[in-house]
Design an enzyme around this catalytic site. Sequence first.
Site, PDB file in Angstrom:
ATOM      1  CG  ASP A  61      -1.967   1.285   1.488  1.00 51.37           C
ATOM      2  OD1 ASP A  61      -3.030   1.103   0.623  1.00 51.37           O
ATOM      3  OD2 ASP A  61      -1.528   2.243   1.850  1.00 51.37           O
ATOM      4  CE1 TYR A  66       0.506   7.796   2.758  1.00 52.28           C
ATOM      5  CE2 TYR A  66       0.998   5.560   1.959  1.00 52.28           C
ATOM      6  CZ  TYR A  66       0.329   6.568   2.747  1.00 52.28           C
ATOM      7  OH  TYR A  66      -1.037   6.107   3.383  1.00 52.28           O
ATOM      8  CE  LYS A  91      -3.626   4.596   0.821  1.00 52.70           C
ATOM      9  NZ  LYS A  91      -2.345   4.570   1.192  1.00 52.70           N
ATOM     10  CG  HIS A 124      -4.644   9.961   0.413  1.00 49.83           C
ATOM     11  ND1 HIS A 124      -3.288   9.765   0.252  1.00 49.83           N
ATOM     12  CD2 HIS A 124      -4.978   9.250   1.560  1.00 49.83           C
ATOM     13  CE1 HIS A 124      -2.720   9.273   1.198  1.00 49.83           C
ATOM     14  NE2 HIS A 124      -3.724   8.938   2.337  1.00 49.83           N
TER      15      HIS A 124
HETATM   16  N1  LIG Z   1      -5.694   6.103   3.782  1.00 52.37           N
HETATM   17  C1  LIG Z   1      -4.927   6.943   4.689  1.00 52.37           C
HETATM   18  O1  LIG Z   1      -5.223   8.221   4.833  1.00 52.37           O
HETATM   19  C2  LIG Z   1      -3.975   6.400   5.488  1.00 52.37           C
HETATM   20  C3  LIG Z   1      -3.616   7.147   6.682  1.00 52.37           C
HETATM   21  C4  LIG Z   1      -2.656   6.404   7.473  1.00 52.37           C
HETATM   22  C5  LIG Z   1      -1.995   5.045   7.248  1.00 52.37           C
HETATM   23  N2  LIG Z   1      -2.443   4.645   5.923  1.00 52.37           N
HETATM   24  C6  LIG Z   1      -1.774   3.280   5.515  1.00 52.37           C
HETATM   25  O2  LIG Z   1      -1.799   2.425   6.646  1.00 52.37           O
HETATM   26  C7  LIG Z   1      -0.452   1.908   6.827  1.00 52.37           C
HETATM   27  C8  LIG Z   1      -0.304   1.517   8.441  1.00 52.37           C
HETATM   28  O3  LIG Z   1      -0.644   2.891   9.169  1.00 52.37           O
HETATM   29  P1  LIG Z   1       0.596   3.713   9.884  1.00 52.37           P
HETATM   30  O4  LIG Z   1       1.834   3.783   9.013  1.00 52.37           O
HETATM   31  O5  LIG Z   1      -0.016   4.816  10.334  1.00 52.37           O
HETATM   32  O6  LIG Z   1       0.804   2.918  11.211  1.00 52.37           O
HETATM   33  P2  LIG Z   1       0.546   1.543  11.954  1.00 52.37           P
HETATM   34  O7  LIG Z   1       0.862   0.333  11.133  1.00 52.37           O
HETATM   35  O8  LIG Z   1      -0.679   1.468  12.683  1.00 52.37           O
HETATM   36  O9  LIG Z   1       1.916   1.464  12.996  1.00 52.37           O
HETATM   37  C9  LIG Z   1       3.150   1.566  12.583  1.00 52.37           C
HETATM   38  C10 LIG Z   1       4.135   1.506  13.753  1.00 52.37           C
HETATM   39  O10 LIG Z   1       3.998   0.551  14.379  1.00 52.37           O
HETATM   40  C11 LIG Z   1       5.401  -0.248  14.549  1.00 52.37           C
HETATM   41  N3  LIG Z   1       5.641  -1.623  14.333  1.00 52.37           N
HETATM   42  C12 LIG Z   1       4.973  -2.260  13.211  1.00 52.37           C
HETATM   43  N4  LIG Z   1       4.785  -3.353  13.284  1.00 52.37           N
HETATM   44  C13 LIG Z   1       5.632  -3.725  14.647  1.00 52.37           C
HETATM   45  C14 LIG Z   1       5.888  -4.971  15.479  1.00 52.37           C
HETATM   46  N5  LIG Z   1       5.574  -6.092  14.956  1.00 52.37           N
HETATM   47  N6  LIG Z   1       6.604  -4.957  16.432  1.00 52.37           N
HETATM   48  C15 LIG Z   1       6.866  -3.447  17.039  1.00 52.37           C
HETATM   49  N7  LIG Z   1       6.153  -2.106  16.328  1.00 52.37           N
HETATM   50  C16 LIG Z   1       5.649  -2.318  15.299  1.00 52.37           C
HETATM   51  C17 LIG Z   1       6.110   0.373  13.371  1.00 52.37           C
HETATM   52  O11 LIG Z   1       7.681   0.703  13.618  1.00 52.37           O
HETATM   53  P3  LIG Z   1       8.657   0.107  12.785  1.00 52.37           P
HETATM   54  O12 LIG Z   1       8.607   0.937  11.619  1.00 52.37           O
HETATM   55  O13 LIG Z   1      10.062   0.379  13.591  1.00 52.37           O
HETATM   56  O14 LIG Z   1       8.537  -1.415  12.599  1.00 52.37           O
HETATM   57  C18 LIG Z   1       5.559   1.994  13.328  1.00 52.37           C
HETATM   58  O15 LIG Z   1       6.158   2.791  14.330  1.00 52.37           O
HETATM   59  C19 LIG Z   1       0.370   3.201   6.219  1.00 52.37           C
HETATM   60  O16 LIG Z   1       1.685   2.944   6.126  1.00 52.37           O
HETATM   61  C20 LIG Z   1      -0.540   3.355   5.099  1.00 52.37           C
HETATM   62  O17 LIG Z   1      -0.026   2.531   4.183  1.00 52.37           O
HETATM   63  C21 LIG Z   1      -3.563   5.127   5.308  1.00 52.37           C
END
Ligand SMILES: NC(=O)c1ccc[n+]([C@@H]2O[C@H](COP(=O)([O-])OP(=O)(O)OC[C@H]3O[C@@H](n4cnc5c(N)ncnc54)[C@H](OP(=O)(O)O)[C@@H]3O)[C@@H](O)[C@H]2O)c1
Length: 304
Positions: A61, A66, A91, A124
Site C-alpha cells: 500500500d 507518500y 492513492k 485518498h
Molecule cells: N488512507 C489513509 O489516509 C492512511 C492514513 C494512515 C495510514 N495509511 C496506511 O496504513 C499504513 C499503516 O498505518 P501507519 O503507518 O499509520 O501505522 P501502523 O501500521 O498502525 O503502525 C506503525 C508503527 O508500528 C510499528 N510496528 C509495526 N509492526 C511492529 C511490530 N511487529 N512490533 C513493534 N512495532 C511495530 C512501526 O515501527 P517500525 O517501522 O519500527 O516497525 C511503526 O512505528 C500506512 O503505512 C499506510 O499505508 C493510510
Amino acid sequence: MMMNTQNFRDEQEKMTILQETYHLENGVQIPKLGLGTWFIDDDKAAKAVRDAVKVGYHLIDTAQAYGNERGVGEGVRTCGLPREELFVTSKVAAEAKTYEEAARSIDETLTKMGLEYLDLMIIHSPQPWTEFRVENRYFAENKEVWRALEDAYAAGKLRAIGVSNFLQDDLENLLDDCRIKPMVNQILLHITNTDKALLDYCHAHGILVEAYSPIAHGEALKNPAITKMAKKYNVTPAQLCIRYVLQLGTVALPKTANPAHMQDNSAVDFQISTEDMRTLEAMEKIKSYGEFDMFPVFSGKPLS
Ligand SMILES: NC(=O)c1ccc[n+]([C@@H]2O[C@H](COP(=O)([O-])OP(=O)(O)OC[C@H]3O[C@@H](n4cnc5c(N)ncnc54)[C@H](OP(=O)(O)O)[C@@H]3O)[C@@H](O)[C@H]2O)c1
C-alpha cells in the site's frame, strides 16, 4: 499434480493469513494482510517491498502523497515474483479534485512506479487535507475524480477502484449515480477506534473496508490494556492489533520496514474470543497519536 481430498485439506490447513484473500465486488482477489509504506523513504522503499515479499506479503500500500511510489514500484519490479502475484495499491492525492488532475495523476503514478497497471487505486480523502472534515464536502468534485477512476478502470489501468477516509454521506454521494461502485473504503481502524456504523454500512453495500494504522501508528504498543490482553493470548501487542481488524472482516495494513516486524505481523493465526473482541472494541479510546496528532487522519481536523 492432481490433489486428492486429503492433500487439499492439508494445503488448507497450512494456509497462513498471507495467502488468504477477500473477493472485491468485481471478483478481484485482495490479500487480507498487506504492507503499509507511509513514512518509508523512497530510497528505502524498494528494499522494504523485497523484504516483505520474502516474508510472504503480496499486498503493498502506497500513495502519491507518500513520496515513495518510485521506490515501491522498483521493489515490485525487482522482488522476483511475477507482477500478477502482487497486489499494488496507490492513492490519488487528496488535493486532486478535478477530472483532469485525477486522470493525469493516475498516469503519473504508473510512470513513476514503472508499472502497466495498479491493482487498486483509491481517492485518498474526500477533501484536501487543509479542509479535512470541514463544511465543504466536495461532493461535486469527488464525482469528477471518481469518473476519472472509472475511466482508468475501464481502460485497464486499474483492476479495482475505491476510496479512503470517506464517511457515509461521502459514499452516498458517489453511490447516487456512479457507473462503478467503490469497491474499497480505507479508514482509520484499530483497537479502541472502531466506527461500527461505517463498517456495517460499507459491508452492507459490498464495499470492503481496509484498516489503516491498525497499530494506531505505534500508540497501541504503549497501551497497558492492549498489552495485557496480548499477554493473555501469548502474542505481541502488534499481533493482537492485526488479528482484531482481521476478525472484523477488514484488510490489515500494518507499516514497517523492519523484516522482524513483518514476520511478527504475519504470525496471526490465532482466534480472539467474541467476548474479548467486545472488550477490545469498548476499550478507552486512544486519544493522542503523539507528535502525529498534527495529521488530519488522526485529529479529524484540517492540516493547519
Ligand atoms: N488512507 C489513509 O489516509 C492512511 C492514513 C494512515 C495510514 N495509511 C496506511 O496504513 C499504513 C499503516 O498505518 P501507519 O503507518 O499509520 O501505522 P501502523 O501500521 O498502525 O503502525 C506503525 C508503527 O508500528 C510499528 N510496528 C509495526 N509492526 C511492529 C511490530 N511487529 N512490533 C513493534 N512495532 C511495530 C512501526 O515501527 P517500525 O517501522 O519500527 O516497525 C511503526 O512505528 C500506512 O503505512 C499506510 O499505508 C493510510
